[in-house]
Design an enzyme around this catalytic site. Structure first.
Site, mmCIF file in Angstrom:
data_model
loop_
_atom_site.group_PDB
_atom_site.id
_atom_site.type_symbol
_atom_site.label_atom_id
_atom_site.label_comp_id
_atom_site.label_asym_id
_atom_site.label_seq_id
_atom_site.Cartn_x
_atom_site.Cartn_y
_atom_site.Cartn_z
ATOM 1 N N ASP A 101 0.957 9.509 -0.070
ATOM 2 C CA ASP A 101 0.171 10.803 -0.023
ATOM 3 C C ASP A 101 0.196 11.923 1.090
ATOM 4 O O ASP A 101 0.161 13.039 1.190
ATOM 5 C CB ASP A 101 -0.946 10.267 -0.160
ATOM 6 C CG ASP A 101 -1.585 9.207 1.053
ATOM 7 O OD1 ASP A 101 -1.526 10.095 2.347
ATOM 8 O OD2 ASP A 101 -2.681 9.087 1.128
ATOM 9 N N HIS A 116 7.141 3.924 1.917
ATOM 10 C CA HIS A 116 7.610 3.286 0.804
ATOM 11 C C HIS A 116 7.677 4.643 -0.124
ATOM 12 O O HIS A 116 7.810 5.215 -1.305
ATOM 13 C CB HIS A 116 6.384 3.682 -0.092
ATOM 14 C CG HIS A 116 6.400 1.714 -0.259
ATOM 15 N ND1 HIS A 116 4.967 0.970 0.028
ATOM 16 C CD2 HIS A 116 6.827 0.851 -0.450
ATOM 17 C CE1 HIS A 116 4.806 -0.085 0.026
ATOM 18 N NE2 HIS A 116 6.525 -1.098 -0.492
HETATM 19 P P1 NAD Z 1 -3.369 -1.889 -1.251
HETATM 20 O O1 NAD Z 1 -2.593 -2.820 -1.147
HETATM 21 O O2 NAD Z 1 -2.809 -1.010 -0.816
HETATM 22 O O3 NAD Z 1 -5.400 -2.620 -0.575
HETATM 23 C C1 NAD Z 1 -5.795 -1.224 -1.096
HETATM 24 C C2 NAD Z 1 -7.029 -2.344 -0.108
HETATM 25 O O4 NAD Z 1 -7.767 -1.370 0.598
HETATM 26 C C3 NAD Z 1 -7.167 -3.554 -0.264
HETATM 27 O O5 NAD Z 1 -7.761 -4.728 0.199
HETATM 28 C C4 NAD Z 1 -9.305 -2.233 -0.357
HETATM 29 O O6 NAD Z 1 -10.717 -3.796 0.107
HETATM 30 C C5 NAD Z 1 -8.927 -1.676 0.423
HETATM 31 N N1 NAD Z 1 -9.861 -0.887 1.109
HETATM 32 C C6 NAD Z 1 -10.177 -0.090 -0.572
HETATM 33 N N2 NAD Z 1 -11.227 1.537 0.547
HETATM 34 C C7 NAD Z 1 -11.397 0.854 1.473
HETATM 35 C C8 NAD Z 1 -11.744 1.806 2.962
HETATM 36 N N3 NAD Z 1 -12.400 2.730 2.124
HETATM 37 N N4 NAD Z 1 -11.817 1.306 4.170
HETATM 38 C C9 NAD Z 1 -10.544 0.639 4.179
HETATM 39 N N5 NAD Z 1 -10.469 -0.226 3.002
HETATM 40 C C10 NAD Z 1 -10.609 -0.142 2.348
HETATM 41 O O7 NAD Z 1 -3.858 -1.944 -2.815
HETATM 42 P P2 NAD Z 1 -3.226 -0.598 -4.008
HETATM 43 O O8 NAD Z 1 -3.315 -0.274 -4.080
HETATM 44 O O9 NAD Z 1 -2.246 -1.973 -4.950
HETATM 45 O O10 NAD Z 1 -1.544 -0.627 -3.441
HETATM 46 C C11 NAD Z 1 -0.186 -0.477 -3.522
HETATM 47 C C12 NAD Z 1 1.200 0.101 -2.717
HETATM 48 O O11 NAD Z 1 1.021 1.105 -3.189
HETATM 49 C C13 NAD Z 1 0.649 0.503 -1.697
HETATM 50 O O12 NAD Z 1 2.219 0.491 -1.269
HETATM 51 C C14 NAD Z 1 -0.124 1.542 -1.216
HETATM 52 O O13 NAD Z 1 0.152 1.640 -0.156
HETATM 53 C C15 NAD Z 1 0.920 2.219 -2.195
HETATM 54 N N6 NAD Z 1 -0.645 3.120 -2.672
HETATM 55 C C16 NAD Z 1 -0.300 3.874 -1.660
HETATM 56 C C17 NAD Z 1 -1.538 5.041 -2.185
HETATM 57 C C18 NAD Z 1 -1.535 6.169 -1.327
HETATM 58 O O14 NAD Z 1 -0.558 7.210 -1.106
HETATM 59 N N7 NAD Z 1 -2.606 7.034 -1.116
HETATM 60 C C19 NAD Z 1 -2.364 5.546 -3.289
HETATM 61 C C20 NAD Z 1 -2.575 3.936 -3.957
HETATM 62 C C21 NAD Z 1 -1.380 3.217 -3.397
#
Ligand code: NAD
Length: 240
Positions: A101, A116
């Protein structure tokens, strides 16, 4: 525990942060699998590289809607800014992020490995040319390379693709170098990224974890678990 974590960071020689989707939730970008997550409304096959090659038009439309549009106007939250402050103070040496992001860049961090990839760039699948997303006219879908006519793909990792060599190498080195690792907003479920905190721990690092819920790491390798929202906890770790 906050004081203990602050002291560890203050006395560290090489503190590294490892971030996941959770750090960006407070910027309005949902995690993939959690509440409001993309996999509740889309089939994960849209990020399968072979499906993309076979259906570029369909997938590109979904990518614009689900990835580019939410990220375009998203702003860093206090968690991203806290990491930027720690870097400026010389207390944070590197961020390894799984996120695509661009929010660590927007917050002002300089030393970032994007494990990624990112949503700032596109890559030509034929000649490898990199284009900035701001140069692309998305009225014509799928976007094609202006040099060779090949299909352009977002420069982030799809299912079935390897991790970019440079990002993998730097992340591996940084994880081994760390004497303190901040593990923020990540479930630890996504391979191969999820091994990096284990590398750090094996190399002797203390693990400070910030998450709203316990993760795979919490009972296995975490030394200090700070339960709560990253945007509320991380600013408390910045020295005044
Ligand atoms: P993830 O493995 O990245 O897990 C998300 C984690 O964030 C969970 O353990 C949850 O408990 C925690 N969480 C939620 N809100 C929070 C907060 N406010 N503060 C702290 N922790 C919090 O999960 P995913 O979404 O399945 O991601 C899969 C892959 O996709 C990862 O590589 C992830 O980085 C990527 N992804 C990236 C983005 C982005 O670029 N913003 C968004 C979604 C997924």
């Amino acid at each position: 525990m906050i004081e203990e974590a602050k002291n560890l960071i203050k006395n560290s020689k090489y503190c590294v942060a490892f971030t996941g989707a959770g750090i960006s939730v407070e910027s309005g970008i949902p995690t993939f699998r959690g509440e409001g997550g993309i996999w509740l409304k889309e089939n994960p096959q849209i990020l399968d590289i072979n499906y993309f090659k076979a259906n570029p038009k369909v997938v590109w439309k979904k990518i614009i809607k689900n990835f580019y549009e939410p990220v375009k106007n998203a702003l860093p939250n206090p968690a991203h800014f806290a990491l930027a402050k720690l870097e400026r103070a010389g207390l944070l040496k590197y961020i390894i992020t799984q996120n695509i992001d661009n929010l660590h860049f927007k917050a002002g961090n300089k030393n970032i490995a994007e494990y990624h990839g990112n949503t700032r760039q596109l890559i030509c699948m034929k000649c490898g040319k990199i284009k900035q997303v701001t140069e692309i006219n998305f009225e014509k879908i799928p976007p094609l390379c202006d040099s060779c006519g090949g299909l352009l793909k977002p420069d982030f990792v799809f299912f079935g693709e390897p991790i970019p060599v440079d990002a993998a190498k730097i992340s591996d080195e940084q994880a081994h170098k760390a004497d303190v690792m901040l593990v923020i907003g990540t479930s630890g479920e996504i391979m191969p990224a999820s091994v990096l905190p284990y590398f750090a721990k094996q190399a002797g690092a203390k693990i400070i974890e910030i998450n709203t819920e316990k993760s795979k790491y919490t009972d296995e390798i975490t030394d200090i678990f700070l339960q709560g929202k990253a945007g509320e906890i991380l600013p408390q770790l910045v020295m005044s």
